[in-house]
Design a protein around this motif. Structure first.
Motif, PDB file in Angstrom:
ATOM      1  N   UNK A  84       0.844  -1.192   0.000  1.00 43.01           N
ATOM      2  CA  UNK A  84       0.000   0.000   0.000  1.00 43.01           C
ATOM      3  C   UNK A  84       0.885   1.250   0.000  1.00 43.01           C
ATOM      4  N   UNK A  85       1.931   1.207   0.840  1.00 39.25           N
ATOM      5  CA  UNK A  85       2.862   2.346   0.892  1.00 39.25           C
ATOM      6  C   UNK A  85       3.824   2.311  -0.293  1.00 39.25           C
ATOM      7  N   UNK A  86       4.161   1.125  -0.740  1.00 38.71           N
ATOM      8  CA  UNK A  86       5.151   0.963  -1.828  1.00 38.71           C
ATOM      9  C   UNK A  86       4.662  -0.062  -2.846  1.00 38.71           C
ATOM     10  N   UNK A  87       3.784   0.340  -3.763  1.00 39.09           N
ATOM     11  CA  UNK A  87       3.256  -0.626  -4.735  1.00 39.09           C
ATOM     12  C   UNK A  87       4.277  -1.092  -5.766  1.00 39.09           C
ATOM     13  N   UNK A  88       5.398  -0.363  -5.880  1.00 36.27           N
ATOM     14  CA  UNK A  88       6.442  -0.776  -6.827  1.00 36.27           C
ATOM     15  C   UNK A  88       7.740  -1.021  -6.079  1.00 36.27           C
ATOM     16  N   UNK A  89       8.327  -2.195  -6.320  1.00 35.00           N
ATOM     17  CA  UNK A  89       9.566  -2.565  -5.634  1.00 35.00           C
ATOM     18  C   UNK A  89      10.723  -2.544  -6.622  1.00 35.00           C
ATOM     19  N   UNK A  90      11.900  -2.247  -6.107  1.00 33.21           N
ATOM     20  CA  UNK A  90      13.087  -2.270  -6.970  1.00 33.21           C
ATOM     21  C   UNK A  90      13.565  -3.701  -7.179  1.00 33.21           C
ATOM     22  N   UNK A  91      13.454  -4.491  -6.133  1.00 29.41           N
ATOM     23  CA  UNK A  91      14.048  -5.826  -6.154  1.00 29.41           C
ATOM     24  C   UNK A  91      13.233  -6.757  -5.265  1.00 29.41           C
ATOM     25  N   UNK A  92      13.147  -8.020  -5.692  1.00 27.17           N
ATOM     26  CA  UNK A  92      12.622  -9.029  -4.768  1.00 27.17           C
ATOM     27  C   UNK A  92      13.643 -10.156  -4.759  1.00 27.17           C
ATOM     28  N   UNK A  93      14.007 -10.589  -3.585  1.00 26.07           N
ATOM     29  CA  UNK A  93      14.974 -11.676  -3.472  1.00 26.07           C
ATOM     30  C   UNK A  93      14.298 -12.821  -2.740  1.00 26.07           C
ATOM     31  N   UNK A  94      14.422 -14.024  -3.299  1.00 28.84           N
ATOM     32  CA  UNK A  94      13.652 -15.137  -2.750  1.00 28.84           C
ATOM     33  C   UNK A  94      14.365 -16.467  -3.016  1.00 28.84           C
ATOM     34  N   UNK A  95      13.955 -17.499  -2.325  1.00 28.38           N
ATOM     35  CA  UNK A  95      14.460 -18.848  -2.571  1.00 28.38           C
ATOM     36  C   UNK A  95      13.553 -19.559  -3.563  1.00 28.38           C
ATOM     37  N   UNK A  96      13.841 -20.826  -3.834  1.00 28.99           N
ATOM     38  CA  UNK A  96      12.989 -21.623  -4.725  1.00 28.99           C
ATOM     39  C   UNK A  96      13.183 -23.098  -4.394  1.00 28.99           C
ATOM     40  N   UNK A  97      12.174 -23.882  -4.727  1.00 29.84           N
ATOM     41  CA  UNK A  97      12.297 -25.322  -4.529  1.00 29.84           C
ATOM     42  C   UNK A  97      12.994 -25.977  -5.713  1.00 29.84           C
ATOM     43  N   UNK A  98      12.798 -25.408  -6.883  1.00 30.49           N
ATOM     44  CA  UNK A  98      13.491 -25.890  -8.072  1.00 30.49           C
ATOM     45  C   UNK A  98      13.535 -24.772  -9.118  1.00 30.49           C
ATOM     46  N   UNK A  99      14.615 -24.761  -9.881  1.00 28.66           N
ATOM     47  CA  UNK A  99      14.812 -23.746 -10.920  1.00 28.66           C
ATOM     48  C   UNK A  99      15.210 -24.487 -12.191  1.00 28.66           C
ATOM     49  N   UNK A 100      14.483 -24.267 -13.295  1.00 29.02           N
ATOM     50  CA  UNK A 100      14.871 -24.977 -14.523  1.00 29.02           C
ATOM     51  C   UNK A 100      15.890 -24.157 -15.312  1.00 29.02           C
ATOM     52  N   UNK A 101      16.291 -24.675 -16.474  1.00 25.25           N
ATOM     53  CA  UNK A 101      17.394 -24.007 -17.183  1.00 25.25           C
ATOM     54  C   UNK A 101      16.986 -22.684 -17.819  1.00 25.25           C
ATOM     55  N   UNK A 102      15.674 -22.351 -17.782  1.00 24.73           N
ATOM     56  CA  UNK A 102      15.290 -21.006 -18.211  1.00 24.73           C
ATOM     57  C   UNK A 102      14.698 -20.187 -17.067  1.00 24.73           C
ATOM     58  N   UNK A 103      15.063 -20.595 -15.855  1.00 25.98           N
ATOM     59  CA  UNK A 103      14.665 -19.863 -14.645  1.00 25.98           C
ATOM     60  C   UNK A 103      13.164 -19.869 -14.364  1.00 25.98           C
ATOM     61  N   UNK A 104      12.467 -20.899 -14.867  1.00 23.92           N
ATOM     62  CA  UNK A 104      11.117 -21.131 -14.364  1.00 23.92           C
ATOM     63  C   UNK A 104      11.269 -21.832 -13.023  1.00 23.92           C
TER      64      UNK A 104
END
Ligand SMILES: O=C[C@H](O)[C@H](O)[C@H](O)COP(=O)(O)O
Length: 251
Positions: A84-104
């Protein structure tokens, strides 16, 4: 035997840590709004963010993607904000359970996919931090716990049946470990896990079809969202992978 198990756990944790440090060092800037992901790897990223913010007196604001992320932000005394205060972010950093070779990605192993996807969708850049066990060629290659799907509780059973009938495989309701009954997400919903990981699937189409089902709130398939992934390797180095359709301007 116990000795070897301990060594391998330690190296997995170190892999998460080196990946997180490298990613945060490359992407964190002062005066930015950052989405904070969920899971065990993001803990190391937040630790590093807090270090840089403290050492350089940087000003950042953090949007959490879960209750856990909010607690981490508080623990490291980082400024908390929201969409609500910041509807647009510069960056999001997160983990994943699996990442394929095209970053899906497959996400939601820890049940936090909905807010993660919302926050990531509001960020200019989504960066993934992970250990080497998440680095796959195709989705389902290494992650064998199914695709997490968040659903409205009243219709979990019809949705399970429809997915099985329309797409095949088996779908199970995720049960809680220290509570009788199902896992309840941060949004009051259930999680079902769909066990059909066919490398030939068109994940984008499938994701759209799942999202069209009434009662499906969100899926753990993050298609064409991540920009770059950092994988910590067992030897202490970090492998960096960029989505193929993205312009690479930073090594
Ligand atoms: O629901 C959980 C999130 O999607 C996590 O980001 C994902 O499960 C990866 O977590 P971890 O870093 O613990 O492997």
């Amino acid at each position: 035997m116990i000795f070897f198990r301990k060594i391998s756990t330690m190296s997995l944790e170190s892999a998460k840590k080196v990946a997180s440090i490298k990613a945060v060092d490359a992407f964190l800037k002062s005066n930015s709004v950052i989405g904070i992901g969920s899971g065990s790897t993001i803990v190391y990223a937040v630790e590093r963010i807090a270090e840089l913010v403290k050492n350089h007196h940087w000003k950042i604001q953090c949007v959490p993607t879960s209750f856990q992320a909010k607690q981490l932000i508080h623990k490291y005394d980082l400024p908390l904000t929201d969409l609500e205060a910041n509807p647009e972010l510069d960056l999001c950093i997160d983990g994943a359970d699996e990442v394929d070779d095209n970053l899906n990605l497959i996400k939601g192993g820890g049940g936090c996919l909905l807010q993660e996807k919302i926050v990531a969708s509001c960020a200019k850049t989504l960066v993934i931090v992970a250990d080497y066990t998440k680095n796959s060629t195709y989705l389902g290659e290494q992650y064998k716990k199914g695709i997490p799907i968040e659903v409205v509780p009243m219709c979990y059973l019809p949705i399970i049946k429809k997915i099985q009938e329309n797409f095949g495989g088996t779908v199970t309701l995720r049960m809680a470990q220290s509570k009788a009954g199902p896992v309840i997400t941060d949004n009051g919903n259930f999680i079902i896990d769909w066990f059909v990981l066919d490398p030939k699937f068109n994940w984008e189409k499938l994701n759209t079809e799942l999202l069209l089902m009434p009662g499906v709130v969100e899926t753990g398939l993050f298609i064409n969202m991540a920009f770059k992934a950092y994988f910590g390797l067992p030897d202490g180095s970090v492998k960096i992978q960029v989505r193929k359709d993205q312009y690479e301007d930073e090594a």
